[in-house]
Design an enzyme around this catalytic site. Structure first.
Site, PDB file in Angstrom:
ATOM      1  N   GLU A 131       0.836  -1.214   0.000  1.00 19.14           N
ATOM      2  CA  GLU A 131       0.000   0.000   0.000  1.00 19.14           C
ATOM      3  C   GLU A 131       0.868   1.260   0.000  1.00 19.14           C
ATOM      4  OE1 GLU A 131      -2.982  -0.629  -0.528  1.00 19.14           O
ATOM      5  OE2 GLU A 131      -3.653  -2.386   0.586  1.00 19.14           O
ATOM      6  N   HIS A 163      -2.576   1.858   8.701  1.00 17.96           N
ATOM      7  CA  HIS A 163      -3.644   1.103   8.035  1.00 17.96           C
ATOM      8  C   HIS A 163      -3.829  -0.171   8.838  1.00 17.96           C
ATOM      9  CE1 HIS A 163      -6.022  -1.209   5.304  1.00 17.96           C
ATOM     10  NE2 HIS A 163      -5.036  -2.048   5.001  1.00 17.96           N
ATOM     11  N   HIS A 214      -6.897  -3.538   9.834  1.00 15.89           N
ATOM     12  CA  HIS A 214      -8.184  -4.159   9.517  1.00 15.89           C
ATOM     13  C   HIS A 214      -9.080  -4.122  10.758  1.00 15.89           C
ATOM     14  CE1 HIS A 214      -6.252  -6.524   5.903  1.00 15.89           C
ATOM     15  NE2 HIS A 214      -6.145  -5.212   5.806  1.00 15.89           N
ATOM     16  N   HIS A 238     -12.744  -3.649   3.929  1.00 18.18           N
ATOM     17  CA  HIS A 238     -11.306  -3.928   4.001  1.00 18.18           C
ATOM     18  C   HIS A 238     -10.664  -3.439   5.301  1.00 18.18           C
ATOM     19  CE1 HIS A 238      -7.156  -3.903   1.854  1.00 18.18           C
ATOM     20  NE2 HIS A 238      -6.994  -3.848   3.163  1.00 18.18           N
TER      21      HIS A 238
HETATM   22  P1  13P Z   1       1.214  -5.491   3.199  1.00 17.06           P
HETATM   23  O1  13P Z   1       1.626  -6.747   3.904  1.00 17.06           O
HETATM   24  O2  13P Z   1       1.748  -5.410   1.790  1.00 17.06           O
HETATM   25  O3  13P Z   1       1.538  -4.266   4.010  1.00 17.06           O
HETATM   26  O4  13P Z   1      -0.370  -5.533   3.017  1.00 17.06           O
HETATM   27  C1  13P Z   1      -1.216  -5.676   4.121  1.00 17.06           C
HETATM   28  C2  13P Z   1      -2.535  -5.077   3.860  1.00 17.06           C
HETATM   29  O5  13P Z   1      -3.260  -4.851   4.810  1.00 17.06           O
HETATM   30  C3  13P Z   1      -2.946  -4.769   2.477  1.00 17.06           C
HETATM   31  O6  13P Z   1      -4.067  -3.959   2.445  1.00 17.06           O
HETATM   32 ZN    ZN Z   2      -5.249  -4.023   4.300  1.00 10.72          ZN
END
Ligand code: 13P
Ligand code: ZN
Length: 276
Positions: free
Chosen positions: A124, A147, A149, A219
């Site tokens: 990302e 970022h 989840h 996501h």
């Molecule tokens: P990466 O392992 O490439 O950081 O990706 C994790 C992720 O949450 C993708 O949206």
């Molecule tokens: Zn992600």
């Protein structure tokens, strides 16, 4: 002799903060497998003289030009890295990149004690760089992007009624008064788009023009802040609200939420504090 960044107490602090927040994301259950990524703007925390460089540093071209980030350095989690591993071994699971003077590529700065082969930065990266670029252009002080989840917020976006910033914020602000106080700009909404793509990077950057936190439909979330702690807090507070909502629904009733006049009262109070 290897290319290494010499030990530096300011950088060590950044690694500590990265490790601490990675641990929090794992503990929260928001970081299954390699879920999530983090970047910190560490520009100015090391000098060229502190890199022992007998060989040329590895350079990687970028598809976009990031002229607003020219010469800046970022600590970025590696693609595929697990938050629970970052919490123990932040150096082995992250890289330092420096954007070139014309903004069209980055160099990988090797880190002392990093014994493992370096993995590339997060998939990302273009969203992270795009957001850092927005921040640099507008001159605001945010240095951290997380970022993750965040389960509770992702779950909300599975409902057709919560696919807009307006509906999400009305719900989330209404669950707890401190949500309005600490996240007065509310959350932005990005409709489902392929992760890692230029399209999702562009939509996210647009959304950050109005919010400090955004949710990618089905996501996860992206948040920005001045420190790792205050960035994490924004996600945590919104998740608390979402949890209250789901808890009420699981108990068999629809939560009342705060009334429009109660929300207005809180908004006025928040504005008063922010101008003091
Ligand atoms: P990466 O392992 O490439 O950081 O990706 C994790 C992720 O949450 C993708 O949206
Ligand atoms: Zn992600």
């Amino acid at each position: 002799m290897t290319n290494n960044l010499k030990p530096n107490p300011l950088l060590e602090m950044q690694y500590q903060q990265l490790a601490e927040i990675a641990g929090c994301l794992w503990e929260k259950g928001w970081a299954e497998r390699n879920a999530g990524n983090i970047s910190l703007n560490i520009t100015g925390l090391f000098t060229d003289e502190s890199i022992s460089k007998p060989a040329k540093l590895q350079s990687v071209n970028l598809d976009e030009n990031y002229s607003a980030l020219a010469g800046m350095s970022f600590l970025v989690t590696c693609t595929g890295s697990r938050m629970r591993d970052l919490a123990r071994l932040p150096k082995e699971n992250s890289v330092i990149i420096r954007i070139s003077d014309n903004g069209s590529s980055y160099q990988l700065i090797p880190v002392a004690d990093n014994k493992l082969e370096t993995k590339p930065p997060t998939s990302e990266l273009i969203t992270h760089l795009g957001i850092h670029s927005l921040v640099a252009k507008r001159g605001t002080p945010e240095k951290v992007i997380i970022h993750t989840h965040a389960t509770e917020l992702i779950a909300l976006t599975q409902h057709p009624g919560y696919k807009s910033a307006e509906s999400l914020n009305h719900l989330l602000w209404g669950m707890h008064p401190e949500t309005m106080i600490f996240v007065p700009g509310g959350i932005g909404f990005v409709p489902y788009t392929l992760p890692g793509s230029e399209a999702i990077a562009k939509l996210s950057i647009q959304c950050f023009e109005q919010h400090d936190i955004i949710v990618w439909e089905k996501h996860g979330v992206f948040a920005i802040g001045e420190t790792v702690s205050d960035t994490f807090d924004k996600i945590d507070i919104l998740c608390k609200s979402a949890k209250i909502y789901f808890m009420c629904r699981s108990a068999g009733f629809v939560p009342e939420g705060l009334s429009l006049s109660q929300l207005d009262e809180l908004r006025t109070l928040t504005k008063k504090f922010s101008t003091q």
